[in-house]
Design a protein around this motif. Structure first.
Motif, PDB file in Angstrom:
ATOM      1  N   ALA A 194       0.835  -1.207   0.000  1.00 42.08           N
ATOM      2  CA  ALA A 194       0.000   0.000   0.000  1.00 42.08           C
ATOM      3  C   ALA A 194       0.867   1.253   0.000  1.00 42.08           C
ATOM      4  O   ALA A 194       0.585   2.222  -0.710  1.00 42.08           O
ATOM      5  N   GLY A 195       1.956   1.232   0.792  1.00 40.38           N
ATOM      6  CA  GLY A 195       2.842   2.390   0.841  1.00 40.38           C
ATOM      7  C   GLY A 195       3.512   2.658  -0.489  1.00 40.38           C
ATOM      8  O   GLY A 195       3.701   3.811  -0.885  1.00 40.38           O
ATOM      9  N   ALA A 196       3.870   1.588  -1.214  1.00 39.14           N
ATOM     10  CA  ALA A 196       4.521   1.718  -2.520  1.00 39.14           C
ATOM     11  C   ALA A 196       3.515   1.940  -3.646  1.00 39.14           C
ATOM     12  O   ALA A 196       3.908   1.947  -4.820  1.00 39.14           O
ATOM     13  N   GLN A 197       2.243   2.105  -3.292  1.00 39.49           N
ATOM     14  CA  GLN A 197       1.169   2.330  -4.268  1.00 39.49           C
ATOM     15  C   GLN A 197       0.977   1.139  -5.211  1.00 39.49           C
ATOM     16  O   GLN A 197       0.450   1.288  -6.319  1.00 39.49           O
ATOM     17  N   ALA A 198       1.400  -0.046  -4.788  1.00 41.00           N
ATOM     18  CA  ALA A 198       1.207  -1.254  -5.593  1.00 41.00           C
ATOM     19  C   ALA A 198      -0.135  -1.871  -5.212  1.00 41.00           C
ATOM     20  O   ALA A 198      -0.212  -2.966  -4.636  1.00 41.00           O
ATOM     21  N   PHE A 199      -1.209  -1.176  -5.546  1.00 38.51           N
ATOM     22  CA  PHE A 199      -2.528  -1.572  -5.062  1.00 38.51           C
ATOM     23  C   PHE A 199      -3.068  -2.815  -5.757  1.00 38.51           C
ATOM     24  O   PHE A 199      -3.906  -3.524  -5.191  1.00 38.51           O
ATOM     25  N   ASP A 200      -2.606  -3.103  -6.972  1.00 36.33           N
ATOM     26  CA  ASP A 200      -3.022  -4.357  -7.629  1.00 36.33           C
ATOM     27  C   ASP A 200      -2.460  -5.555  -6.869  1.00 36.33           C
ATOM     28  O   ASP A 200      -3.179  -6.540  -6.601  1.00 36.33           O
ATOM     29  N   ASP A 201      -1.176  -5.472  -6.504  1.00 35.41           N
ATOM     30  CA  ASP A 201      -0.566  -6.547  -5.717  1.00 35.41           C
ATOM     31  C   ASP A 201      -1.214  -6.643  -4.343  1.00 35.41           C
ATOM     32  O   ASP A 201      -1.425  -7.749  -3.824  1.00 35.41           O
ATOM     33  N   ALA A 202      -1.522  -5.479  -3.761  1.00 39.12           N
ATOM     34  CA  ALA A 202      -2.149  -5.463  -2.437  1.00 39.12           C
ATOM     35  C   ALA A 202      -3.525  -6.123  -2.473  1.00 39.12           C
ATOM     36  O   ALA A 202      -3.888  -6.889  -1.574  1.00 39.12           O
ATOM     37  N   LEU A 203      -4.286  -5.867  -3.549  1.00 44.21           N
ATOM     38  CA  LEU A 203      -5.620  -6.462  -3.668  1.00 44.21           C
ATOM     39  C   LEU A 203      -5.520  -7.975  -3.827  1.00 44.21           C
ATOM     40  O   LEU A 203      -6.313  -8.724  -3.225  1.00 44.21           O
TER      41      LEU A 203
END
Length: 493
Positions: free
Chosen positions: A323-332
């Motif tokens: 989430a901090g790295a803005q990798a929201f696809d991976d986070a999801l």
């Protein structure tokens, strides 16, 4: 209160621990009220009120409160007994208690044997407090029986060993005292580094003096020294040297594996603190190295409750780094992976971590505009963690709840929720500027404004946004989500 604590303890038990408790509690009695209560608490999706109601229907003669107290006592006693065989800390204190008991029952030979065992275990673990107590107990015993077969030099040697333990304990105490004062002075909003640099420098010099006087040979002093350094470097924004200190702290633990308790909660706590600091300073990609260390702890044959806690901590920091790295696809994708096992699992007993996990899940879904799922996670967080309503993560959850309802156009609910938010936090501390700007934006509702009015409103509010963003007091609320960016976006998108 004790019923809630009992519920939390039972939920944290592993299946093996539950089975062991049932087997050890089974006896000649046909019915045991506390076992019935235990089984009811083990059932999933049963609230404490439902458990109490079911217990009352099945055992009308038994008192719920008395049974809760008795079950708590029996359960904690058994868990302590189990831990004696698992953890060196429990084992050495258990040996010391047996020595005291043997002295009371006039079994001096057995008592002296247990004292020697305690000293050996305490010496191996660098437990200076217990080592001193065990040596002092031995000296008291020898004095009472007239020092049989001992010369003066042997007695003096024993006295010097106890004195050395006290000296090392005093040194560790001084080290911790300086570290605690540093944290207080840097965290306290009334005492900043710029205003009181001399006070901070005095602590740094004092800490260096302690480590140069022999503290470098003690694991506890070396650990506290590195914690002191890391805290100082992070708060003075020297992030790269702080990263090197974090790696040195991890290396120190790995070099001294013989001093670990079983399971090594101290090591887990250090890794957790390092990862939290790395997230706070924005070193998201550096977190992978330390989450890998958590995976190594999980792979070891430690008790299940510890491995569960490791896994929960691992999930939190993996999700926060994405989430901090803005990798929201991976986070999801990661949220989908841990949805049932971690996010909605009430059995995990670290509620602060569970709350933060749900917050990051909410933020991830919010960024993907999956507002229904985001609302599901944030509602689960708010309803299940009301006891933590003063925590910063809980406060951030309430703000995210407002943002979700704003984006979904639920304006009727927003007025009520904003009033409730202001009313609650006016009694529990101050309001942040970003909260006032956020509420002002929500109440204006830029989505329903014309472009000229929206532009004029933004020109008026943007200086306040920039001023608040630069304010150090606002930083804690930005740890999880950039509310200022969202506020600006309401006017510019």
């Amino acid at each position: 209160m004790i019923a809630l604590e009992l519920e939390k303890m039972v939920r944290s038990l592993s299946p093996a621990e539950k089975k062991h408790f049932r087997l050890s509690a089974s006896g000649t009695e046909k019915e045991k009220d506390y076992l019935l209560l235990f089984d009811l608490l083990c059932k999933e999706n049963k609230s404490l009120a439902e458990v109490e109601s079911l217990f009352g229907k099945k055992t009308r003669a038994a008192s719920f409160d008395n049974t809760v107290h008795y079950l708590f006592k029996v359960l904690t006693d058994q868990l302590v007994t189990v831990r004696v065989g698992q953890d060196k800390w429990y084992a050495r204190h258990h040996a010391f208690m047996k020595a005291r008991l043997c002295f009371e029952r006039s079994l001096p030979g057995r008592a002296h044997h247990e004292l020697k065992k305690t000293q050996q275990l305490a010496l191996q673990a660098q437990d200076h407090t217990l080592y001193y107590q065990a040596v002092r107990e031995e000296l008291n015993y020898l004095a009472d029986v007239g020092f049989p077969g001992m010369n003066e030099q042997e007695v003096v040697d024993l006295q010097m060993r106890s004195k050395q333990a006290l000296k090392e304990l005093h040194q560790i105490h001084e080290h911790h005292s300086l570290y605690e004062l540093l944290k207080l002075r840097l965290i306290n909003e009334q005492i900043g580094l710029e205003r009181n640099g001399k006070m901070i420098n005095d602590l740094v010099l004092g800490e260096l003096g302690i480590i140069s006087m022999g503290g470098r040979h003690l694991f506890e002093s070396r650990k506290t020294h590195l914690l002191f350094q890391s805290f100082f470097l992070v708060h003075t924004k020297q992030y790269h040297p702080a990263l090197n200190v974090f790696k040195a702290l991890n290396a120190l633990f790995e070099e001294n594996e013989s001093l670990w308790n079983n399971p090594p909660y101290d090591n887990l706590s250090a890794l957790d603190g390092i990862l939290d600091n790395l997230y706070s300073i924005g070193y998201y990609h550096e977190m992978d190295f330390f989450t890998g260390k958590l995976e190594q702890l999980m792979a070891r044959p430690y008790p299940e409750h510890f491995r569960n806690l490791c896994y929960q901590t691992f999930c939190l920091h993996r999700l926060s780094s994405m989430a901090g790295a803005q990798a929201f696809d991976d986070a999801l994708a990661f949220i989908r992976q841990i949805h049932d096992t971690v996010l909605l699992n009430t059995g995990f007993h670290k509620t602060d971590k569970q709350l933060q996990l749900l917050l990051f899940a909410t933020i991830t879904c919010f960024q993907h505009r999956q507002y229904d799922e985001a609302n599901r996670y944030v509602s689960f967080a708010l309803n299940g963690h009301k006891a933590m309503s003063a925590a910063l993560a809980y406060r951030a959850c309430r703000l995210m709840h407002i943002l979700i309802h704003y984006e979904t156009g639920n304006t009727a609910y927003l007025d009520y929720e904003i009033r409730a938010f202001k009313r609650f936090y006016s009694k529990h501390g101050r309001h942040y500027r970003l909260e006032k700007l956020l509420f002002r934006t929500v109440q204006l509702n830029p989505k329903m404004c014309s472009q000229p009015r929206k532009k004029a409103a933004y020109e008026k509010i943007s200086p306040a946004i920039e001023e608040a963003r630069e304010n150090h007091d606002e930083k804690p609320m930005l740890k999880y989500f950039d509310f200022f960016e969202w506020i600006s976006g309401c006017y510019t998108r």
